[in-house]
Motif scaffolding. Structure first.
Motif: not given
Ligand SMILES: Nc1ncnc2c1ncn2[C@@H]1O[C@H](COP(=O)(O)OP(=O)(O)OP(=O)(O)O)[C@@H](O)[C@H]1O
Ligand SMILES: [Mg+2]
Length: 553
Positions: A181-182, A184, A186, A190, A218-219, A452, A502-503, A520, A523
């Motif tokens: 969920g970090t 990867k 997405y 990119l 995206s969940p 992961q 995240k991101e 990040s 996206y």
């Protein structure tokens, strides 16, 4: 250009990093900040790796001055004696040149001295430290508008765009890591979009969860993001495993992948030891099969041997080949799981593997969707057979090219999600992947490993990964694996465990001039507009297809 000082050098060494006394409030500065120290003829570039509260004498921090002194005196005393110390990990230094824009600058920018080099000396005591400005970022990370550069994110403090050098990125295998969920997948989308659009390499994506070709919802946010095929059209071919398989239940791929029985070699079976629960006797049985039927025919011939006794039976073959009949029988039973896979046929309608190889050689990229075949057995078997054939093709083309025949192979990047399944200690010796990470850059093939649990990837493979991009990691072993073999790893450990969940990622290794945490790039549709200009969704994908698939778009 803004040159606001945040402090001055008070000490340090090349081994332990620079120490800085902060002259701005501590909360104005964060770990991971990109700083510049100017001293004499050099500019030093580094990262803030630690902040600590200090006092010129412990007395002043352990007791409140306000309690024993008059208010205004206490304030003055605090300002003089209490301060924050920064620790800086120095990465690069560069000779200070003339003012940009002058004639002298043009000449200087061509000289060797103008390039940043690893830090080999120290700034003077009291040299001024400041946060890097847009020009510093440009000098170190280059111009994001350069065709070979790709903006991957922004600096956390001032939002300066940070670009990676795509050509360097593809020259060695690389890795994208981070807990679940970090971001990867997405981030991989990119980077692959940038890479495919730049035409610097073809990409083969082993897409286990149908994330890359026709987009994904995206969940977390329920927002749909487009896939690479949707946006890059004819530059990307989508291939599914098995005949007639559809993606997301409705979309037809550009072609199907069917594996012929003759493509299965004993080594492909041995690699499945754990999945098929094979015994130690398997190698002997396989060797005997190849001796009896040949490398191309053993699989079909073996699976067609009948039960019972007498001529043409499994038992008769085993006795003649000096193999325990029970061992042969057990192996035949276990291999039935492979034999019965609908995507393994005696003869494919066309040579699908060759079609993938030719597509990649022509500069197009391929997303291989596993559709409903989601087991580890499918993933291991198919990726290994395909990668072996690709490796052989690229090796041959490179050797021919060096011998004066044909052209240089198109650089190829093979992207693998859940890479530890193929690159763990046990598998690495048996699959083609470890070899690609080790030596295939000479043959223009590199890996993009996405995982992961980096600690589960074989150390020898990890040490070969040039560029590493990592999101938040909590596990100590995973953090050590990502930082293995890199300078300043002790200073960077804490930074990885304190990234946003995240991101936010830390850029490390060969493909970046110095380590740097970045936010990040998002996206989304804006990203695609930036990349493709005003070009709308690719005309090659029929609008009607998108409409019924995603009626809300
Ligand atoms: N660059 C980005 N732009 C937009 N949204 C993002 C970005 N990175 C992450 N996200 C958000 O975070 C969520 C998780 O990202 P992603 O699916 O890439 O995680 P992951 O690391 O691949 O997880 P897993 O290991 O479970 O596959 C996404 O659904 C999305 O909402
Ligand atoms: Mg993912």
């Amino acid at each position: 250009m803004e040159q606001k000082s945040i402090g001055f050098i008070t000490g340090g060494s090349l081994k332990t990093g620079f120490l800085v006394r902060l002259t701005v409030p501590a909360d104005a500065i964060q770990e991971g900040g990109f700083v510049v120290v100017q001293s004499g003829n050099y500019k030093f570039y580094g990262l803030i790796t630690d902040l600590r509260l200090k006092a010129s004498d412990p007395r002043f921090s352990e007791e409140k001055n306000e309690v024993r002194l008059q208010q205004d005196i206490a304030v003055l005393l605090n300002a003089k004696t209490l301060y924050t110390e920064l620790e800086i990990l120095p990465s690069l230094m560069q000779k200070v040149g003339p003012e940009p824009g002058t004639a002298e600058y043009a000449q200087y920018s061509q000289s060797v001295d103008s390039h940043p080099i690893p830090v080999k000396t120290l700034p003077a005591h009291h040299a001024i430290v400041r946060i890097a400005n847009a020009f510093d970022v440009w000098e170190i990370f280059g111009d994001p508008k350069d065709k070979k550069k790709f903006t991957i994110g922004m600096t956390r403090e001032q939002n300066h765009p940070i670009a990676i050098d795509l050509e360097k990125f593809t020259k060695r295998s690389s890795g994208i890591f981070g807990a679940t969920g970090t971001g990867k997948s997405y981030l991989t989308r990119l980077i692959l979009a940038g890479l495919i659009h730049s035409k610097l390499a073809s990409v083969l994506i082993f897409d286990m969860h149908d994330e890359y070709s026709f987009g994904d919802t995206s969940p977390d946010t329920n927002i749909r993001v487009p896939g690479l095929k949707e946006k890059l059209g004819s530059q990307v071919k989508v291939c599914t495993l098995g005949i007639g398989t559809e993606i997301k239940k409705k979309l037809r791929p550009d072609f199907d992948l069917v594996i012929e029985q003759q493509d299965i070699l004993p080594e492909d079976v041995e690699m499945l030891s754990r999945e098929l629960n094979l015994r130690e006797t398997t190698s002997n049985t396989l060797a005997a099969l190849v001796r009896s039927f040949g490398e191309k025919k053993w699989f079909k011939a073996f699976m067609e041997l009948k039960a019972g006794s007498g001529e043409g039976t499994l038992e008769a073959w085993a006795l003649e080949s000096k193999i325990f009949p029970q061992a042969a029988e057990s192996l035949q039973g276990k291999l039935a799981r492979v034999y019965n896979k609908p995507y393994i046929l005696e003869k494919a309608p066309i040579n699908c593997i060759q079609q993938i190889i030719e597509t990649l050689q022509s500069g197009c990229s391929v997303v291989l969707s596993f559709g409903k075949y989601q087991s580890d057995l499918d993933y291991l078997l198919v990726t290994n057979i395909l990668t072996r054939k690709i490796r052989e093709a690229w090796e041959k083309q490179t050797n021919d090219f060096h011998g004066g025949i044909g052209k240089q192979p198109t650089p190829l990047v093979i992207a693998i999600e859940e890479a530890h399944k193929l690159l763990n200690r046990e598998m690495a010796a048996q699959t083609s992947f470890a070899m690609i990470a080790r030596e295939m850059r000479k043959y223009f093939v590199t890996l993009l490993v996405i995982d992961q649990r980096p600690s589960q990837i074989y150390d020898e493979v990890m040490s070969q990964l040039g560029t590493r991009i990592s999101g938040w990691l909590g596990d100590d072993a995973d953090i050590s694996a990502v930082l293995s073999g890199l300078a300043g790893r002790d200073a960077l450990r804490g930074m990885l465990s304190r990234l946003q969940p995240k991101e936010e990622v830390l850029l490390l290794g060969y493909g970046v001039p110095m380590p740097l945490p970045v936010r990040s790039r998002r996206y989304d549709e804006d990203f695609w507009k930036d990349l493709l200009g005003d070009q709308k969704t690719n005309p090659q994908i029929k609008k009607s297809n998108i409409d019924w698939m995603f009626p809300d778009v």
